[in-house]
Design a protein around this motif. Structure first.
Motif, short mmCIF file in Angstrom:
data_model
loop_
_atom_site.label_atom_id
_atom_site.label_comp_id
_atom_site.label_asym_id
_atom_site.label_seq_id
_atom_site.Cartn_x
_atom_site.Cartn_y
_atom_site.Cartn_z
N VAL A 190 32.00 24.18 38.64
CA VAL A 190 31.34 24.14 39.95
C VAL A 190 31.54 25.46 40.68
N VAL A 191 32.73 26.04 40.55
CA VAL A 191 33.01 27.35 41.13
C VAL A 191 33.50 28.28 40.03
N ARG A 192 33.41 29.56 40.32
CA ARG A 192 33.92 30.58 39.40
C ARG A 192 35.00 31.38 40.10
N GLU A 193 35.91 31.92 39.31
CA GLU A 193 37.02 32.70 39.85
C GLU A 193 36.67 34.19 39.78
N ARG A 194 37.03 34.90 40.83
CA ARG A 194 36.81 36.35 40.82
C ARG A 194 37.77 37.02 41.80
N ALA A 195 37.98 38.31 41.61
CA ALA A 195 38.77 39.11 42.54
C ALA A 195 37.97 39.27 43.84
N VAL A 196 38.63 39.06 44.97
CA VAL A 196 37.96 39.21 46.27
C VAL A 196 38.80 40.16 47.14
N PRO A 197 38.55 41.46 47.03
CA PRO A 197 39.23 42.40 47.93
C PRO A 197 38.77 42.18 49.37
N LEU A 198 39.64 42.45 50.31
CA LEU A 198 39.29 42.33 51.72
C LEU A 198 38.04 43.13 52.04
N SER A 199 37.90 44.30 51.41
CA SER A 199 36.76 45.17 51.68
C SER A 199 35.43 44.57 51.26
N GLU A 200 35.47 43.53 50.39
CA GLU A 200 34.23 42.91 49.92
C GLU A 200 33.98 41.53 50.53
N VAL A 250 44.68 30.71 59.70
CA VAL A 250 44.75 32.08 59.19
C VAL A 250 44.15 32.15 57.79
N LEU A 251 43.71 33.33 57.41
CA LEU A 251 43.31 33.64 56.05
C LEU A 251 44.20 34.78 55.61
N VAL A 252 45.06 34.50 54.63
CA VAL A 252 46.12 35.45 54.26
C VAL A 252 45.58 36.51 53.30
N VAL A 253 45.90 37.77 53.62
CA VAL A 253 45.58 38.90 52.76
C VAL A 253 46.88 39.42 52.17
N ARG A 254 46.95 39.50 50.85
CA ARG A 254 48.16 39.99 50.18
C ARG A 254 47.77 41.14 49.26
N GLN A 255 48.41 42.27 49.47
CA GLN A 255 48.12 43.48 48.68
C GLN A 255 46.62 43.80 48.68
N GLY A 256 45.98 43.62 49.84
CA GLY A 256 44.57 43.97 49.98
C GLY A 256 43.60 42.94 49.43
N MET A 257 44.11 41.81 48.94
CA MET A 257 43.27 40.80 48.33
C MET A 257 43.27 39.51 49.15
N ILE A 258 42.13 38.84 49.20
CA ILE A 258 42.01 37.56 49.89
C ILE A 258 42.73 36.49 49.09
N THR A 259 43.48 35.60 49.79
CA THR A 259 44.18 34.52 49.10
C THR A 259 43.73 33.17 49.66
N ASP A 260 44.56 32.52 50.45
CA ASP A 260 44.33 31.16 50.95
C ASP A 260 44.51 31.10 52.46
N THR A 261 44.19 29.94 53.05
CA THR A 261 44.57 29.67 54.43
C THR A 261 46.00 29.09 54.39
N SER A 262 46.48 28.64 55.53
CA SER A 262 47.84 28.10 55.57
C SER A 262 47.94 26.72 54.91
N PHE A 263 46.78 26.07 54.68
CA PHE A 263 46.84 24.72 54.12
C PHE A 263 45.77 24.44 53.07
N SER A 264 45.03 25.49 52.66
CA SER A 264 43.96 25.22 51.71
C SER A 264 43.64 26.45 50.87
N ASN A 265 43.03 26.19 49.73
CA ASN A 265 42.34 27.25 48.98
C ASN A 265 40.99 27.46 49.66
N ILE A 266 40.31 28.51 49.25
CA ILE A 266 38.98 28.76 49.81
C ILE A 266 37.96 28.92 48.69
N VAL A 267 36.72 28.63 49.04
CA VAL A 267 35.57 28.88 48.17
C VAL A 267 34.57 29.69 49.00
N LEU A 268 34.11 30.79 48.43
CA LEU A 268 33.16 31.67 49.11
C LEU A 268 31.78 31.51 48.49
#
Length: 199
Positions: free
Chosen positions: A160-170, A115-133
């Motif tokens: 190596v990676v940057r942090e940003r807000a990732v709404p489900l809509s994006e 699964v990829l968990v959406v909380r308050q309309g925002m993308i978070t993590d899978t059940s066992f990992s962080n994600i990089v887009l």
């Protein structure tokens, strides 16, 4: 019964990987939850002879002291599909041995691998990992993570990676999604196209 927490540490051919990040998080967790520092002799950590070949998972269970340390061979889990699951109440800010909330969302994967968990309309993590887009401009990790993983933090620290807000809509703006945790790096390429993320 008091809570217990866990650090999962990658061991490559007998060598602990990035142990300082695990020590920092474990000590911070013990201080935040129990109000006292963790008693952990990090310098005394030893990999047993039978765990000195290949990729091995070291699992350290603790509260205010180390309760258990185990080593086991690690097999990379292939993920071909993710189900988007909304859960606005899930809270996994500390890496607890109690994974009931994560197990509940995982049970709703409906034929997908995870699964990829959406909380308050925002993308978070899978059940066992962080994600990089990934998109044409680089690699990004959501700032709305469930758990600040040690590899996630290290990749941020190293630029190596940057942090940003990732709404489900994006989410559709990205091309590829990588799963990362202490055991899985970007170089392991546990990844999938965004077309494999299902509603």
């Amino acid at each position: 019964m008091e809570s217990s927490f866990v650090e999962t540490i990658r061991v490559n051919n007998g060598q602990f990987c990035h142990l300082a990040y695990h020590e920092y998080r474990a000590r911070a967790t013990s201080l935040a939850v129990f109000g006292c520092p963790l008693e952990w002799d990090v310098a005394g950590m030893v990999v047993p002879d039978e765990a000195r070949q290949g990729v091995v998972k070291c699992r350290v269970v603790y509260d205010t002291v180390i309760r258990d340390v185990t080593f086991s061979p690690y097999t990379f889990r292939r993920i071909g599909s993710l189900r988007l699951i909304e859960d606005n109440a899930i809270d996994y800010r500390f890496k607890s041995t109690d994974r009931v909330a994560l197990e509940h969302v995982f049970a709703r994967r409906d034929g997908c691998d995870d699964v990829l968990v959406v909380r308050q309309g925002m993308i978070t993590d899978t059940s066992f990992s962080n994600i990089v887009l990934e998109d044409a401009t680089g690699l990004y990790t959501p700032d709305t993570f469930l758990l600040n993983g040690t590899r996630r933090q290290r990749l941020l620290d190293e630029g190596v990676v940057r942090e940003r807000a990732v709404p489900l809509s994006e989410l559709c703006r990205y091309d590829r999604l990588y799963l990362i945790n202490a055991m899985i790096g970007l170089e392991d390429n546990i990844s999938l196209p965004l077309s494999a993320v299902r509603f």
